[in-house]
Design a protein around this motif. Structure first.
Motif, short mmCIF file in Angstrom:
data_model
loop_
_atom_site.label_atom_id
_atom_site.label_comp_id
_atom_site.label_asym_id
_atom_site.label_seq_id
_atom_site.Cartn_x
_atom_site.Cartn_y
_atom_site.Cartn_z
N LEU A 273 47.61 -6.56 55.59
CA LEU A 273 49.01 -6.60 56.01
C LEU A 273 49.62 -5.20 56.05
O LEU A 273 50.75 -5.04 56.47
CB LEU A 273 49.81 -7.47 55.04
CG LEU A 273 49.37 -8.92 54.93
CD1 LEU A 273 50.21 -9.66 53.90
CD2 LEU A 273 49.50 -9.60 56.29
N SER A 274 48.87 -4.19 55.61
CA SER A 274 49.47 -2.87 55.44
C SER A 274 49.32 -1.96 56.65
O SER A 274 49.85 -0.86 56.66
CB SER A 274 48.86 -2.18 54.22
OG SER A 274 47.51 -1.82 54.49
N VAL B 220 42.10 2.64 49.09
CA VAL B 220 42.83 2.12 47.92
C VAL B 220 42.93 0.59 48.04
O VAL B 220 42.69 -0.14 47.07
CB VAL B 220 44.23 2.76 47.82
CG1 VAL B 220 45.06 2.05 46.75
CG2 VAL B 220 44.09 4.24 47.48
N ASN B 221 43.26 0.10 49.23
CA ASN B 221 43.27 -1.36 49.45
C ASN B 221 41.94 -1.96 49.03
O ASN B 221 41.87 -2.95 48.30
CB ASN B 221 43.46 -1.69 50.94
CG ASN B 221 44.91 -1.66 51.36
OD1 ASN B 221 45.80 -1.86 50.54
ND2 ASN B 221 45.16 -1.41 52.64
N GLY C 247 51.21 -5.35 48.85
CA GLY C 247 51.74 -4.27 48.02
C GLY C 247 51.66 -2.94 48.75
O GLY C 247 52.64 -2.19 48.81
N MET C 248 50.48 -2.68 49.36
CA MET C 248 50.30 -1.42 50.07
C MET C 248 51.28 -1.32 51.24
O MET C 248 51.78 -0.23 51.55
CB MET C 248 48.86 -1.32 50.57
CG MET C 248 48.55 -0.08 51.38
SD MET C 248 48.88 1.45 50.48
CE MET C 248 47.42 1.56 49.45
N VAL D 43 54.36 -0.04 49.65
CA VAL D 43 54.18 1.31 49.09
C VAL D 43 54.10 2.34 50.21
O VAL D 43 54.75 3.39 50.17
CB VAL D 43 52.91 1.36 48.22
CG1 VAL D 43 52.56 2.81 47.87
CG2 VAL D 43 53.09 0.54 46.95
N ALA D 44 53.31 2.06 51.26
CA ALA D 44 53.14 3.03 52.34
C ALA D 44 54.44 3.22 53.11
O ALA D 44 54.82 4.34 53.46
CB ALA D 44 52.03 2.58 53.29
N ARG D 45 55.14 2.11 53.36
CA ARG D 45 56.41 2.22 54.08
C ARG D 45 57.40 3.05 53.26
O ARG D 45 58.04 3.97 53.77
CB ARG D 45 56.96 0.81 54.33
CG ARG D 45 58.30 0.76 55.04
CD ARG D 45 58.22 1.17 56.48
NE ARG D 45 57.38 0.23 57.24
CZ ARG D 45 56.91 0.51 58.46
NH1 ARG D 45 57.20 1.66 59.05
NH2 ARG D 45 56.15 -0.36 59.08
N GLY D 46 57.49 2.73 51.98
CA GLY D 46 58.40 3.47 51.12
C GLY D 46 58.03 4.94 51.04
O GLY D 46 58.89 5.82 51.09
#
Lengths: 496, 321
Positions: free
Chosen positions: B74-75, B114-115, B132-133, B136-139
């Motif tokens: 989903l990341s 990392v995923n 989660g990723m 995290v990546a968007r942020g």
């Protein structure tokens, strides 16, 4: 037991596109009898029972139940008539309690939509007590042993007022002790007048529990006989229509050099200080009750479970086996008990499955050499006579016996020297069993060493050169050729 | 060789039978749009469609690998944004172009690995790890840029989007190369074979001596790296790297993969199918735009197409049995 039939199936015929599965089959069931249905895989036992349980519709013939002709429309309808089936895979919901499972779909309710839990547990306790069982109906099904889950299924069928109970290979996953318990329950059911259709490949059980037996062969009825007065060899002859002079075509091979030696092996998964050795051309049978650590031993040798202490020597050389890859590289192959869930990648082809553990042999720099791969796969398909239209056929479409051969070829292709067979013939019919035993003979003749884990006592006695009996994670006894008998193995396994 | 002929026939039908169906769907769509609007079947419009499809198509390659292993990622959209802003800021900082591009790919790869580690070593379900990723990546992309886009790049970089090779836009060429390589990898390499095996039956793969953790991590790493590649092409096209880029791309990539016949249950699927799936989505959007259909209705149509494609596929499979 009265002689009046509760159920008669007359001239049953069932066709599938291009195949006649059943042709003019007759079957009669009396009140309170245990009627064994016997036949090789593909003889039509399951098809006949699926018609009786409403899963299939017959193409022709009559079903007479309680002196009236019935058309069994679907499984639900069969249940209403009083015909219940206990399949090998249970239809239980693991996260629900025993009681909730028994009354699933027909929960007693005080108000619509509101389940009366107390009524469920009371009724479930009654149903279980009725069978002489002392199972707590509040326990979750997932916490139960397989045998206990089976009892829940039986209780469920009984609470549905089942008058005919179809049991498909009910003892396949049970230990000797649990089989005894099951038989006690079955006798209780008989007293209540329930008729039982019992499908099993295990001959010994048939004589212990069966009243009559109907033999099917190639979709036809061979005949119905009283179990008393029949002999095992006679029944086998009726099933396969050829004399099986020997069920176990064991060929002795002169024992070669030692290939595998295990010293003081222990694991977190319950193995304690296991030592044994294995020689070329030898079949080492491993017996023991369920949970004695037999499969755990195989898993440890194959690098699946972490070894906490002990050493493994291959051809006298000390090896650190900490992954299946390391085991394969040391020449060990593992034929798991459950082909479909562990041995094969069902959506992949025969070729792809066959070459999976030895991909490195057929690739350089990560690129596959398809020609080389196809030639190798083709060789094994021909050698083991695997029936497949082509190498790219998905293994999901092969028959059970041919799937077993694909698994075997996997390890042949890796040039494994030690084969671990876990329950090699479970759920396999007599003809295919013999074929598997003959393959074992060919392996040992070629110098391969075999570890055979088996719950079938006769198989262990018939095929092994030596027998190890496990109990509580340790090796309890070792029997050399000729020393082992059914009684001695059982005594040792039980620790008497 | 006769036997070889048989082998190939079995191969062709089992691997491409499904794609022929999807392809006829695409062609049918093209014919309908051609009948409805004359502008559709022009070279410039078709190249436009192809260019529109590139970003999702490239992300969908990684998604296809992941879904074949019976996983999900989903990341990818967020990783695309993060990789884009990292690369853009390095370009602005004066890093040579090749190094900046490598950093873009590397950022994607790192996120993907990392995923993979969270899933294999951490034993998290892929859905949770990549969810989660995604956040995290968007942020990280937003933090890194303080929410502002990074714009204006040298011509050498922009030519990745504006240039062409014999009339074919560079992004389209890159996409085709990616697909050719991915197809080869899936069909002809150890990595490809293991990808199918892991998705088809992870336990059997493990028992066949496959290092399942390593190969799964590689697959998620690949998906991340392809998001990095998509980030490069998108940044070059827009001449701007935006921290909010790639929103919902994961859903489009999953849709393209699924329309292309890859099963969410794992073990089967092809990138050829995914390419057709991505093209169907792009053609549909383009055609509906040409017809002046409102973007609200477009969403309804695209959603319906996804559902219909999978329904038809399942129906055909059941009939095939």
């Amino acid at each position: 037991m009265t002689d009046a039939p509760v159920l008669e199936m007359r001239h049953i015929r069932k066709t599938f596109p291009g195949v006649v599965a059943l042709d003019d089959v007759d079957f009669e069931l009396r009140r309170g009898e245990v009627h064994i249905l016997l036949g090789e895989n593909g003889a039509g036992k399951s098809t006949l029972m699926k018609i009786l349980s409403g899963a299939y519709q017959k193409s022709a013939g009559q079903i007479i139940f309680d002196d009236a002709e019935v058309e069994i429309k679907n499984p639900k309808h069969a249940q209403t008539l009083g015909i219940s089936t206990i399949y090998q895979e249970f239809n239980l919901i693991p996260h629900l309690s025993v009681g909730e499972n028994i009354f699933l779909g027909r929960e007693p309710a005080r108000m619509p939509g509101l389940i009366d839990q107390r009524a469920i547990f009371q009724a479930a306790t009654r149903a279980l007590n009725d069978l002489g069982l002392t199972l707590d109906p509040r326990r979750l099904v997932k916490e139960l042993r397989v045998a206990e889950q089976q009892m829940v299924e039986v209780a469920k069928a009984l609470s549905l007022d089942a008058r005919i109970l179809i049991m498909d290979e009910p003892t396949a996953a049970l230990t000797e002790h649990e089989i005894g318990e099951l038989f006690t329950t079955i006798r209780k059911l008989k007293e209540k007048g329930v008729s039982i259709v019992y499908i099993s490949h295990r001959m010994e059980e048939l004589f212990e529990i069966g009243d009559r037996v109907t033999v099917l062969r190639d979709g036809r009825t061979v005949g119905t006989y009283d179990v008393r007065g029949m002999s095992k060899s006679e029944l086998i002859r009726l099933m396969v229509n050829r004399e099986l002079t020997e069920l176990f075509p064991k060929e002795r091979v002169t024992r070669g050099a030692e290939v595998l030696r295990v010293e003081g092996l222990s694991t977190k998964d319950g193995l304690k200080d296991i030592s044994f050795s294995l020689h070329k051309g030898e079949v080492l049978g491993i017996s023991g009750l369920l949970g004695a650590g037999r499969t755990e031993l195989a898993r440890a040798i194959f690098g699946l479970d972490k070894i906490t202490s002990g050493t493994i020597y291959i051809n006298g050389e000390r090896r650190r086996i900490n992954s299946p890859r390391a085991a394969i590289n040391s020449g060990i192959g593992f034929l798991t008990e459950d082909r479909k869930s562990q041995g094969l990648v069902l959506p992949l082809s025969v070729k792809e499955n066959l070459c999976l553990p030895s991909v490195d042999k057929f690739s350089s720099w990560g690129v596959m050499d398809s020609g080389k791969e196809e030639r190798a796969a083709d060789g094994y398909v021909k050698e083991l006579r695997i029936k497949t239209p082509n190498l790219n056929q998905k293994v999901v479409f092969l028959s059970g016996g041919n799937q077993q051969k694909v698994v075997l070829s996997k390890w042949l292709c890796c040039e494994a020297e030690v084969f671990i067979f876990d329950e090699p013939t479970r759920g396999v019919d007599v003809g295919a069993k013999t074929e598997i035993y003959q393959l074992m003979n060919r392996l040992t003749a070629a110098g391969v060493a075999i570890i055979m884990i088996s719950s079938e006592m006769l198989e262990v006695l018939g095929m092994s050169d030596r027998v190890l009996v496990m109990r509580a994670g340790s090796i309890a006894c070792e029997f050399n050729d000729g020393e082992a008998t059914q009684e001695r193995i059982l005594q040792c396994a039980l620790g008497e | 060789m006769r036997s070889r002929g048989i082998i190939l026939r079995g191969n062709f039908l089992s691997h491409y039978g499904r794609q022929l169906g999807t392809l006829s769907g695409l062609l049918g769509l093209v014919v309908v749009l051609w009948a409805l609007t004359p502008h559709f079947l022009t070279v410039s419009n078709l190249l436009n469609v192809a260019e529109q499809a590139t970003i999702i198509a490239i992300v969908a390659v990684g998604m296809t690998f992941v879904i074949i292993t019976a996983g999900i990622d989903l990341s990818v959209g967020s990783v695309l944004a993060f990789a884009g802003v990292v690369m853009a800021s390095l370009l602005h900082a004066g890093l040579p172009l090749p190094l900046a591009l490598a950093a873009g790919l590397g950022t994607g790869l790192l996120c993907g690995v990392v995923n993979g580690l969270l899933i294999t070593v951490g034993r998290l379900p892929p859905f949770i790890a990549t969810l989660g990723m995604m956040s995290v990546a968007r942020g990280s992309a937003l933090m890194f840029t303080e929410g502002r886009p990074i714009s204006g790049f040298p011509e050498s970089f922009r030519s990745l989007a504006t240039g062409d090779v014999m009339g074919i836009p560079v992004p389209v060429v890159i996409m085709l190369v990616v697909y050719a390589i991915a197809h080869f990898v899936l069909r002809r390499t150890k990595l490809g074979r293991y990808t199918y095996a892991i998705g088809g039956n992870e336990e059997a793969a493990l028992l066949s001596g496959i290092n399942v953790k390593l190969y799964k991590t590689m697959v998620y790493g690949l998906a991340g790296m392809l998001s990095g590649l998509a980030a490069i092409l998108l940044t070059a096209r827009l001449n701007s790297a935006q921290p909010i880029a790639g929103m919902n791309y994961e859903l489009d990539a999953i849709a393209a993969t699924v329309i292309g016949g890859t099963s969410l249950l794992g073990g089967e699927g092809t990138v050829v199918g995914t390419l057709i799936g991505a093209l169907i989505m792009a053609v549909l959007r383009n055609g509906l735009n040409l017809l002046g259909v409102s973007s609200f209705i477009q969403q309804v149509v695209i959603g319906s197409v996804i559902i219909a494609a999978v329904l038809i596929d399942m129906w055909l499979k059941r009939r095939g049995k």
